[in-house]
Design an enzyme around this catalytic site. Structure first.
Site, PDB file in Angstrom:
ATOM      1  CE  LYS A 114      19.378   2.183  27.883  1.00 30.88           C
ATOM      2  NZ  LYS A 114      18.102   1.774  27.335  1.00 30.88           N
TER       3      LYS A 114
ATOM      4  CG  ASP B 182      19.798  -1.869  23.585  1.00 27.19           C
ATOM      5  OD1 ASP B 182      20.510  -2.846  23.320  1.00 27.19           O
ATOM      6  OD2 ASP B 182      19.201  -1.340  22.732  1.00 27.19           O
TER       7      ASP B 182
END
Length: 224
Positions: free
Chosen positions: A133, A151
């Site tokens: 991420k 997320d």
């Protein structure tokens, strides 16, 4: 269940036309979206993104000026002790591990990459504290690479919309990359985050005022 069978079971619920309708709505709601992490260049964005785990962007934006005022680049931060870094980021969650990772990452970038943040995902993910991420956020926002960083908001909305039924972040990212046009990957990441923060919250989604609701598989769900 294999990825192939999982994907096929999800895809029948979502047509390209529906996806495009949702993207059109989100684009009108959030034009020209950018990361809310205040930064000046790839290094500052990397630091801010590493700090953002279990910490709000607003809090991170309060912390990073302290760091960059004292340690403007990776070479300077690499010379700091972990304890000194901890003192600067103590009001951020997981600050013990984040301080260790920041110092280790700074040292690697300073000594192995001539103080330049790597521009490819695989190399970024070898840095301490940098997962997929974080790497995608840096690639997308600092280097203009098409990428989707999943997320909690992106994960939640992807599943509520029926765009993914993957059990993990990587599977969700793969579903989104297959479903969405590559040209909007980076924008879609921000659209979903902003909509998740402002309308489609985890515990109390505002379905009654959500313009995406007609295209949402779980509209009316008022729970986490």
């Amino acid at each position: 269940m294999s990825n192939k069978s999982r994907r096929s079971s999800t895809s029948w619920q979502v047509t390209n036309a529906v996806v495009q309708d949702v993207l059109t709505v989100l684009a009108s709601l959030y034009p020209n979206p950018v990361t809310e992490l205040v930064h000046d260049g790839p290094w500052q964005l990397l630091v801010a993104t590493m700090l953002s785990a279990q910490c709000t962007d607003r809090r991170v934006n309060m912390i990073t000026p302290r760091i960059f005022a004292r340690y403007p680049g990776p070479a300077e931060l690499a010379q700091a002790s972990v304890e000194e870094i901890e003192a600067l980021i103590k009001d951020c969650g997981l600050y013990h591990s984040k301080a260790r990772n920041l110092r280790a990452t700074a040292e690697i970038i300073a000594t192995q990459f001539d103080q330049h943040v790597p521009e490819d995902r695989e190399t970024l993910m070898t840095l301490p504290g940098v997962g997929r991420k974080t790497a995608n956020v840096v690639l997308s926002n600092a280097f203009g690479v098409d990428a989707i960083a999943v997320d909690t908001h992106v994960f939640r909305l992807s599943h509520r919309l029926g765009w993914s039924d993957a059990k993990d972040v990587l599977g969700t990212e793969e579903d989104l990359m297959r479903l969405l046009p590559q040209s909007v990957w980076s924008q879609a990441h921000h659209w979903l985050i902003l909509h998740g923060r402002q309308v489609c919250m985890a515990r109390n989604p505002q379905c009654a005022r959500c313009p995406v609701a007609p295209f949402c598989e779980q509209r009316g769900v008022n729970k986490a």
